[in-house]
Motif scaffolding. Structure first.
Motif, short mmCIF file in Angstrom:
data_model
loop_
_atom_site.label_atom_id
_atom_site.label_comp_id
_atom_site.label_asym_id
_atom_site.label_seq_id
_atom_site.Cartn_x
_atom_site.Cartn_y
_atom_site.Cartn_z
N ASN A 159 14.22 26.89 34.22
CA ASN A 159 12.98 27.09 35.04
C ASN A 159 12.08 26.06 34.58
N ILE A 160 11.64 24.78 35.15
CA ILE A 160 10.86 24.14 34.76
C ILE A 160 9.57 24.29 34.77
N THR A 202 23.07 16.89 32.14
CA THR A 202 22.84 18.43 32.26
C THR A 202 22.16 18.61 33.64
N PHE A 203 23.10 19.35 34.37
CA PHE A 203 22.70 19.70 35.66
C PHE A 203 22.16 21.30 35.60
N THR A 204 20.83 21.14 36.03
CA THR A 204 20.08 22.55 35.62
C THR A 204 19.73 22.91 37.06
N ASP A 205 19.52 24.46 37.26
CA ASP A 205 18.60 24.90 38.33
C ASP A 205 18.22 26.32 37.92
N VAL A 206 17.54 27.04 38.35
CA VAL A 206 16.99 28.46 38.46
C VAL A 206 18.02 29.47 38.75
N SER A 207 19.13 28.81 39.70
CA SER A 207 19.72 29.78 40.07
C SER A 207 21.33 29.47 39.68
N GLU A 208 22.08 30.51 39.29
CA GLU A 208 23.58 30.51 38.55
C GLU A 208 24.37 30.04 39.83
N VAL A 209 23.99 30.36 41.17
CA VAL A 209 24.72 30.18 42.03
C VAL A 209 25.10 28.68 42.24
N ARG A 243 11.69 24.85 25.71
CA ARG A 243 12.06 25.26 24.26
C ARG A 243 12.11 26.66 24.12
N LEU A 244 11.65 27.59 25.06
CA LEU A 244 11.93 29.04 25.12
C LEU A 244 13.06 29.36 25.88
N GLN A 245 13.85 28.55 26.53
CA GLN A 245 14.92 28.79 27.21
C GLN A 245 16.08 27.96 26.76
N GLY A 246 16.23 27.66 25.43
CA GLY A 246 17.28 27.14 24.64
C GLY A 246 17.29 25.53 24.67
N PHE A 247 16.42 24.80 25.08
CA PHE A 247 16.21 23.54 25.33
C PHE A 247 15.47 22.87 23.97
N ALA A 248 16.24 22.01 23.13
CA ALA A 248 15.38 21.39 22.11
C ALA A 248 14.39 20.36 22.81
N ALA A 249 13.29 20.10 22.06
CA ALA A 249 12.42 19.10 22.66
C ALA A 249 13.03 17.74 22.27
#
Length: 168
Positions: free
Chosen positions: A95-96, A66-73, A101-107
């Protein structure tokens, strides 16, 4: 993006530290029981400099990266770039500094979390590390590649960007 990629991927220092991450990932892969696949998250993947180094090492042993970032760009730019890894690569906003969990990620869903020069760009490192831990399964591994000293080059190159001095 073309101006940033040489700094994050081709510069001698970047290559050295990305190679160190690759060695760590390869050690994890070598220790896997037969048939076991990893779930990996990269926090603040940005330009993809670390992913470009790490993904080839995971091609045969990763169920999900899972490649994540705070920016959709950054997510939109990474998708065509890493199309060859589409079988196991997904892109998500994260946004780490906030509870994942409040951003849709399961623990506890990842075996490995990778963070390259991103954790310093949060206001409260304790919250950030707690949130990284929330993403990891018991026994999971956080691989941190973070600059611990500053230089004139770093200040001139990155010091004026939003978030560089975000810590409280």
């Amino acid at each position: 993006m073309e101006a940033l990629l040489p700094v994050y991927e081709e510069a001698a220092v970047s290559r050295f530290y990305n190679d160190a991450l690759v060695a760590a990932v390869e050690s994890v892969v070598a220790a896997l029981p037969p048939g076991r696949l990893l779930c990996v998250i990269e926090v603040g993947a940005g330009t993809g400099g670390t992913a470009a180094s790490v993904l080839p090492s995971l091609e045969l042993s990763c169920a999900r990266y899972t490649f994540t970032d705070v920016s959709e760009v950054f997510l939109r730019q990474a998708e065509p770039r890493f199309a060859r890894f589409a079988r196991f690569l997904q892109y998500e906003l994260l946004n780490i500094d906030a509870d994942p969990r409040l951003q849709g990620f399961a623990a506890a869903q990842f075996d490995v979390a990778v963070a390259t020069n991103v954790l310093h760009a949060t206001p409260f490192i304790r919250h950030t590390l707690r949130n990284c831990r929330r993403l990891l399964r018991p026994g999971g591994l956080l691989l941190v590649n973070e600059a611990l000293a500053t230089s004139a080059f770093a200040q001139i190159t990155f010091g004026l960007t939003d978030g560089w001095w975000l810590f409280a």
